[in-house]
Design an enzyme around this catalytic site. Structure first.
Site, PDB file in Angstrom:
ATOM      1  N   ASN A  61     -27.995   3.741   3.809  1.00 48.40           N
ATOM      2  CA  ASN A  61     -27.298   4.507   4.834  1.00 48.40           C
ATOM      3  C   ASN A  61     -26.266   3.643   5.512  1.00 48.40           C
ATOM      4  O   ASN A  61     -26.389   2.417   5.570  1.00 48.40           O
ATOM      5  CB  ASN A  61     -28.274   5.087   5.861  1.00 48.40           C
ATOM      6  CG  ASN A  61     -28.570   4.109   6.977  1.00 48.40           C
ATOM      7  OD1 ASN A  61     -27.781   3.952   7.908  1.00 48.40           O
ATOM      8  ND2 ASN A  61     -29.693   3.405   6.882  1.00 48.40           N
ATOM      9  N   CYS A  86     -29.194  -4.291  13.154  1.00 51.35           N
ATOM     10  CA  CYS A  86     -28.583  -3.202  12.384  1.00 51.35           C
ATOM     11  C   CYS A  86     -27.630  -3.788  11.344  1.00 51.35           C
ATOM     12  O   CYS A  86     -26.699  -4.520  11.697  1.00 51.35           O
ATOM     13  CB  CYS A  86     -27.821  -2.235  13.280  1.00 51.35           C
ATOM     14  SG  CYS A  86     -27.029  -0.915  12.329  1.00 51.35           S
ATOM     15  N   ASN A 124     -36.219  -3.877   9.957  1.00 48.19           N
ATOM     16  CA  ASN A 124     -35.026  -3.050   9.850  1.00 48.19           C
ATOM     17  C   ASN A 124     -34.625  -2.974   8.369  1.00 48.19           C
ATOM     18  O   ASN A 124     -35.232  -3.633   7.520  1.00 48.19           O
ATOM     19  CB  ASN A 124     -33.893  -3.661  10.680  1.00 48.19           C
ATOM     20  CG  ASN A 124     -32.935  -2.590  11.213  1.00 48.19           C
ATOM     21  OD1 ASN A 124     -32.704  -1.587  10.545  1.00 48.19           O
ATOM     22  ND2 ASN A 124     -32.388  -2.804  12.386  1.00 48.19           N
TER      23      ASN A 124
END
Lengths: 327, 223
Positions: free
Chosen positions: A67, A128, A183
């Site tokens: 993603n 992230c 993550n």
């Protein structure tokens, strides 16, 4: 063991066991899914609004999902004003994922969330893969946030560091109350015909089944070097995946990619987890926490008993296929 | 409220290069034409978003273009197989139109047969890249068919029709210029279909829209 689950999150009647991974659910659009969790973790809120990354934002691969959402969010001002009051009405414990690009940005958001009773805990998104990294180390960011909030503070870390255990110890020393592991990892998928990147940003974050062993390793490694409670996540799709993370040392499990294909996954995995734990002789899933580390004291099912209680003569039972059919 | 159920496959039929997947309706409602359904793709991580093509009594029919691993897995299903279906989701076409003209391009004709039925079979204009692909035009009543190099936008009548369209993005963008109030069904890679993942967000006129929630049908680009 119940003590372990409660640590860092204040007194609770039922230890929250199943959460969503930050970024994987919009509770205002899908409130029923959020309510089926023991706690809801928001998408990451940044100091300023972000539209997110250009399309294409998602690419399925044979082993996982890439993603490139890019932390699309309204920013802390609009979050506090427009979203938090509505999230507070959902009736599910609320964790807010906080992001930023420097320690003072994280801390400013934490300070503004500190006085909000709707918020049970804060998770710092320190990893992230779809935005430029924050300036400063994870520990510096945790330290800055610790100074401005008394709420439970979880550090969400990536497994893509040289020594994750060192990072875990550093954020613990800086005042973190828990770890969220892991993550996504950075990945790339190419179009099979054009050989061009399928995502608009080329690189994206890999989640799903490919992360399972990575997450297990991260949880296992951190559980050996810190006493912080751990939220384990990475490719959990079935009860046995959740049980494995608990055994590796997580006290909670978060769901991400599985929610996309199956919004009813929380209830299904909770039931499968109880079933899988019982199959191995544990009274509750929580009792299996840390089992992989070989500490048998206080467990109703010792390693020897687990071996004996596992159904040897039903070769199908316990395989992925058997679990899939039961679900 | 999200509704997901396991539906059984009644039939899998070729339509030109496409595949018509017929499912027993079960607990899933057909919804409004243009809404989307997430179809479990066997062996794949993510379901695939599809609009409903046909809604005969007791059935749901989906037109599939088997171009990737997920759509190929769907096209390889056999009668009696079961698959999870979530839907209907998002916003479909508004049916309160006076002079409907249905416009479709390629696999974008998928929602038009059900839309045509619900609107009492208005005229339609559909375009394909080849005669083989154009075999799917038989699913759309009263359809004028064009094949590349002719484009549907070249045949759009001048009179003020209420355009309801689905097709490739260049076609939709061209239609927005020609018919600014057109209702257009957009498409983007999608993971969840229910607003969770933000992967189907597209920027139209400076606004980010999640096609699975605010769309997939947007009027003149914006709802």
């Amino acid at each position: 063991m119940a003590e372990t689950l409660r640590r860092g999150a204040g007194p609770e009647r039922r230890p929250p066991l199943i959460l969503n991974a930050s970024g994987c659910l919009d509770a205002l659009t899908a409130p029923a899914v959020a309510r089926s969790l023991d706690a809801f973790v928001t998408k990451t809120v940044t100091p300023l609004p972000r539209g997110g990354n250009p399309p294409v934002r998602i690419a399925e691969t044979d082993v996982g999902l890439l993603n490139s959402i890019g932390l699309a969010n309204l920013g802390i001002d609009a979050f506090l004003e427009r979203q938090l009051p509505r999230l507070g009405e959902l009736g599910v414990p609320l964790w807010v994922s906080v992001g930023g690009f420097a320690a003072d940005g994280y801390a400013a958001s934490c300070a503004r969330l500190e006085g909000r009773p709707e918020v049970e805990a804060l998770e710092l998104n320190l990893s992230c893969p779809n935005v430029d990294g924050a300036a400063g180390t994870a520990a510096e960011i945790v330290l800055a946030c610790r100074r401005v909030t008394a709420k439970p503070l979880y550090a969400k870390l990536s497994a893509a560091t040289w020594d994750l255990g060192e990072t875990a110890r550093a954020v613990e020393a800086a005042g973190a109350d828990g770890l969220s592991l892991v993550n996504t990892l950075r990945g790339l998928a190419l179009d099979e015909r054009t050989l061009q990147p399928r995502l608009g940003t080329a690189l994206g974050g890999l989640s799903g089944p490919a992360l399972r062993p990575v997450a297990l390793a991260a949880v296992y490694a951190c559980a050996r070097v810190t006493t912080l409670p751990i939220v384990g996540m990475g490719g959990v799709a079935r009860g046995r995946d959740a049980l494995a993370l608990l055994a590796a040392g997580a006290s909670r499990v978060a769901l991400g990619t599985v929610l996309f294909g199956d919004p009813q996954a929380p209830a299904r995995i909770r039931a499968e987890l109880a079933e899988e734990a019982a199959l191995l002789g544990f009274r509750t899933p929580a009792e299996a926490v840390g089992a992989a580390h070989g500490r048998e004291d206080g467990r109703s099912a010792t390693l020897d008993q687990r071996l004996r209680s596992f159904p040897q003569n039903t070769c199908k039972l316990g395989t992925n296929e058997a679990v899939d059919r039961r679900s | 409220m999200l509704r997901r159920a396991a539906l059984s496959v009644l039939g899998v039929e070729p339509v030109g290069p496409y595949t018509l997947l017929r499912l027993r309706r079960g607990a899933i409602r057909p919804g409004v034409p243009g809404q989307l359904f997430m179809l479990e793709a066997p062996g794949r991580l993510l379901p695939r978003p599809m609009s409903l093509c046909l809604a005969p009594p007791g059935e749901l029919g989906f037109l599939i273009d088997p171009i990737g691993p997920g759509t190929r897995a769907l096209a390889c299903l056999e009668p009696g197989d079961e698959l999870g279906v979530l839907g209907p989701l998002g916003h479909g076409f508004r049916l309160d139109v006076e002079r409907p003209l249905l416009v479709g391009g390629g696999i974008g004709i998928a929602p038009l047969p059900y839309l045509s039925e619900r609107l009492g079979h208005p005229p339609a204009l559909v375009g394909f890249r080849s005669e083989w692909h154009a075999e799917a035009a038989a699913l759309v009543p009263r359809a004028e068919v064009v094949v590349e190099p002719t484009l549907v936008t070249e045949r759009l009548p001048e009179e003020p029709w209420d355009v309801l369209a689905c097709g490739p993005e260049p076609m939709l963008r061209a239609l927005r210029r020609l018919a600014p109030s057109a209702q257009l069904a957009w498409e983007a890679p999608m993971a969840c279909g229910y607003g969770a993942c933000y992967s189907c967000a597209v920027e139209l006129d400076g606004e980010w829209q999640r096609l699975c929630v605010e769309g997939p049908v947007l009027s003149g680009g914006l709802r």
